[in-house]
Motif scaffolding. Sequence first.
Motif, PDB file in Angstrom:
ATOM      1  N   UNK A 159      54.831  41.937  38.449  1.00 49.04           N
ATOM      2  CA  UNK A 159      54.689  40.610  39.065  1.00 49.04           C
ATOM      3  C   UNK A 159      53.824  40.581  40.315  1.00 49.04           C
ATOM      4  N   UNK A 160      53.283  41.746  40.703  1.00 44.70           N
ATOM      5  CA  UNK A 160      52.443  41.762  41.906  1.00 44.70           C
ATOM      6  C   UNK A 160      51.000  41.448  41.521  1.00 44.70           C
ATOM      7  N   UNK A 161      50.350  40.714  42.404  1.00 42.76           N
ATOM      8  CA  UNK A 161      48.962  40.369  42.146  1.00 42.76           C
ATOM      9  C   UNK A 161      48.085  41.609  42.352  1.00 42.76           C
ATOM     10  N   UNK A 162      47.081  41.772  41.501  1.00 45.11           N
ATOM     11  CA  UNK A 162      46.195  42.924  41.598  1.00 45.11           C
ATOM     12  C   UNK A 162      45.060  42.624  42.597  1.00 45.11           C
ATOM     13  N   UNK A 163      45.341  42.903  43.869  1.00 39.92           N
ATOM     14  CA  UNK A 163      44.407  42.567  44.948  1.00 39.92           C
ATOM     15  C   UNK A 163      43.068  43.279  44.810  1.00 39.92           C
ATOM     16  N   UNK A 164      43.112  44.522  44.338  1.00 39.81           N
ATOM     17  CA  UNK A 164      41.868  45.282  44.198  1.00 39.81           C
ATOM     18  C   UNK A 164      40.887  44.591  43.268  1.00 39.81           C
ATOM     19  N   UNK A 165      41.420  44.059  42.175  1.00 45.11           N
ATOM     20  CA  UNK A 165      40.556  43.369  41.220  1.00 45.11           C
ATOM     21  C   UNK A 165      39.935  42.143  41.880  1.00 45.11           C
ATOM     22  N   UNK A 166      40.733  41.405  42.624  1.00 46.02           N
ATOM     23  CA  UNK A 166      40.221  40.194  43.281  1.00 46.02           C
ATOM     24  C   UNK A 166      39.159  40.543  44.317  1.00 46.02           C
ATOM     25  N   UNK A 167      39.409  41.591  45.084  1.00 47.41           N
ATOM     26  CA  UNK A 167      38.437  42.002  46.107  1.00 47.41           C
ATOM     27  C   UNK A 167      37.123  42.434  45.473  1.00 47.41           C
ATOM     28  N   UNK A 168      37.244  43.200  44.398  1.00 47.76           N
ATOM     29  CA  UNK A 168      36.060  43.694  43.694  1.00 47.76           C
ATOM     30  C   UNK A 168      35.282  42.530  43.057  1.00 47.76           C
TER      31      UNK A 168
ATOM     32  N   UNK B  95      53.341  26.731  38.795  1.00 49.15           N
ATOM     33  CA  UNK B  95      51.880  26.794  38.841  1.00 49.15           C
ATOM     34  C   UNK B  95      51.340  26.189  40.136  1.00 49.15           C
ATOM     35  N   UNK B  96      51.970  25.120  40.595  1.00 44.24           N
ATOM     36  CA  UNK B  96      51.506  24.461  41.820  1.00 44.24           C
ATOM     37  C   UNK B  96      51.667  25.391  43.027  1.00 44.24           C
ATOM     38  N   UNK B  97      52.774  26.108  43.056  1.00 49.29           N
ATOM     39  CA  UNK B  97      53.000  27.085  44.126  1.00 49.29           C
ATOM     40  C   UNK B  97      51.977  28.220  44.002  1.00 49.29           C
ATOM     41  N   UNK B  98      51.827  28.722  42.790  1.00 45.33           N
ATOM     42  CA  UNK B  98      50.939  29.858  42.562  1.00 45.33           C
ATOM     43  C   UNK B  98      49.477  29.533  42.811  1.00 45.33           C
ATOM     44  N   UNK B  99      49.072  28.325  42.460  1.00 49.52           N
ATOM     45  CA  UNK B  99      47.665  27.931  42.629  1.00 49.52           C
ATOM     46  C   UNK B  99      47.256  27.996  44.109  1.00 49.52           C
ATOM     47  N   UNK B 100      48.131  27.502  44.973  1.00 45.72           N
ATOM     48  CA  UNK B 100      47.827  27.505  46.412  1.00 45.72           C
ATOM     49  C   UNK B 100      47.704  28.944  46.932  1.00 45.72           C
ATOM     50  N   UNK B 101      48.646  29.775  46.522  1.00 42.88           N
ATOM     51  CA  UNK B 101      48.632  31.177  46.938  1.00 42.88           C
ATOM     52  C   UNK B 101      47.376  31.887  46.415  1.00 42.88           C
ATOM     53  N   UNK B 102      47.084  31.640  45.147  1.00 42.48           N
ATOM     54  CA  UNK B 102      45.937  32.289  44.508  1.00 42.48           C
ATOM     55  C   UNK B 102      44.630  31.914  45.211  1.00 42.48           C
ATOM     56  N   UNK B 103      44.481  30.629  45.516  1.00 42.25           N
ATOM     57  CA  UNK B 103      43.248  30.193  46.182  1.00 42.25           C
ATOM     58  C   UNK B 103      43.142  30.775  47.587  1.00 42.25           C
ATOM     59  N   UNK B 104      44.279  30.922  48.240  1.00 39.94           N
ATOM     60  CA  UNK B 104      44.265  31.531  49.574  1.00 39.94           C
ATOM     61  C   UNK B 104      43.766  32.977  49.492  1.00 39.94           C
ATOM     62  N   UNK B 105      44.236  33.673  48.467  1.00 46.49           N
ATOM     63  CA  UNK B 105      43.827  35.072  48.280  1.00 46.49           C
ATOM     64  C   UNK B 105      42.327  35.156  47.957  1.00 46.49           C
ATOM     65  N   UNK B 106      41.876  34.285  47.068  1.00 43.29           N
ATOM     66  CA  UNK B 106      40.445  34.264  46.744  1.00 43.29           C
ATOM     67  C   UNK B 106      39.615  33.940  47.982  1.00 43.29           C
ATOM     68  N   UNK B 107      40.072  32.943  48.735  1.00 43.50           N
ATOM     69  CA  UNK B 107      39.303  32.515  49.894  1.00 43.50           C
ATOM     70  C   UNK B 107      39.119  33.665  50.884  1.00 43.50           C
TER      71      UNK B 107
ATOM     72  N   UNK C  31      31.284  33.994  51.819  1.00 44.99           N
ATOM     73  CA  UNK C  31      31.358  32.913  50.825  1.00 44.99           C
ATOM     74  C   UNK C  31      32.644  32.116  50.994  1.00 44.99           C
ATOM     75  N   UNK C  32      32.563  30.837  50.674  1.00 40.84           N
ATOM     76  CA  UNK C  32      33.772  30.012  50.618  1.00 40.84           C
ATOM     77  C   UNK C  32      34.049  29.664  49.171  1.00 40.84           C
ATOM     78  N   UNK C  33      35.304  29.390  48.862  1.00 42.73           N
ATOM     79  CA  UNK C  33      35.622  29.004  47.491  1.00 42.73           C
ATOM     80  C   UNK C  33      35.874  27.501  47.413  1.00 42.73           C
TER      81      UNK C  33
END
Length: 258
Positions: free
Chosen positions: A18-27, A73-85, A93-95
């Motif tokens: 259940x943990x997000x794969x931060x390395x993949x996102x960073x890469x 999904x609404x909770x996750x979307x906000x978190x996900x975009x924060x991580x991407x940003x 870059x901005x998202x």
Amino acid sequence: ADRIVVKIGTSTLIRQNSKINLNVIKELAKVLSTLKKDGKDVVLVSSGAIGVGMGVLGIDKRPIKISKQQAVAAVGQAELMQIYNEAFHEYGMSVAQMLITRDIIDYPESHTNVMNSFQELLSMDNAIPIVNENDTVTVSELDHHTKFGDNDQLSAIVTNLVDADLLIMLSDIDGFYSANPLKVPDAHLVSQIDTIGPTIIAAAGGHGTKYGTGGMTTKLKAAERILKHNQQMVLTNGKNPDIIFNILSGDPVGTLFA
Ligand code: ADP
């Protein structure tokens, strides 16, 4: 390819625990920012909102109730975009969050608005559009009127819309196999597919992970749409997003639909 759409699946973004794969996102942020700086147009379609939301809320089974899925999904979307940003900010870059629904196909006015937004965003030097389906608005998994069904098909629709040269679909598997490798260990990778015929459809088995959703069936539907529009799609493993560079330099990677 000068304009590319990259779709990343839940099974690549979320680990089994259940943990997000931060390395993949960073890469991924590094690769896409580099391409953007090289003058390419880049759109990212990202799944993972429900998976990320489950992690945030401490839920370990995907909810069955649609309204619950929408809330998660609404909770996750906000978190996900924060991580991407955060990840993209490392590269200046901005998202740009683009939550869309089937309305963009059905209603000309919605279609025009989305097209205009894409055009503006793609003309910016330092913005990366990140697309997902607007889960709180789309009614249900079964309601084909409002829902795309899955991000595989959504990414193909986006590829058509922005007239991209290539859709790169990043999954947890190296490409399309002659059968589901989880069930048939000696299945072989198919390097190129030009028609989605009955043999290919029959080779798409069920889905493998607890978070992934569509499996190969929805990827084939996406490929069908891509081929119909004379576009190209590469399906490959997203564990090292650097592979995008190999694809763009013409190396044989994964399965090419063309
Ligand atoms: P994503 O989250 O990236 O969208 P999915 O989990 O929905 O990915 O789909 C990928 C899975 O599809 C693979 O891990 C594999 O178990 C399954 N699969 C079924 N049939 C095939 C096939 N013919 N070739 C490759 N993978 C297949």
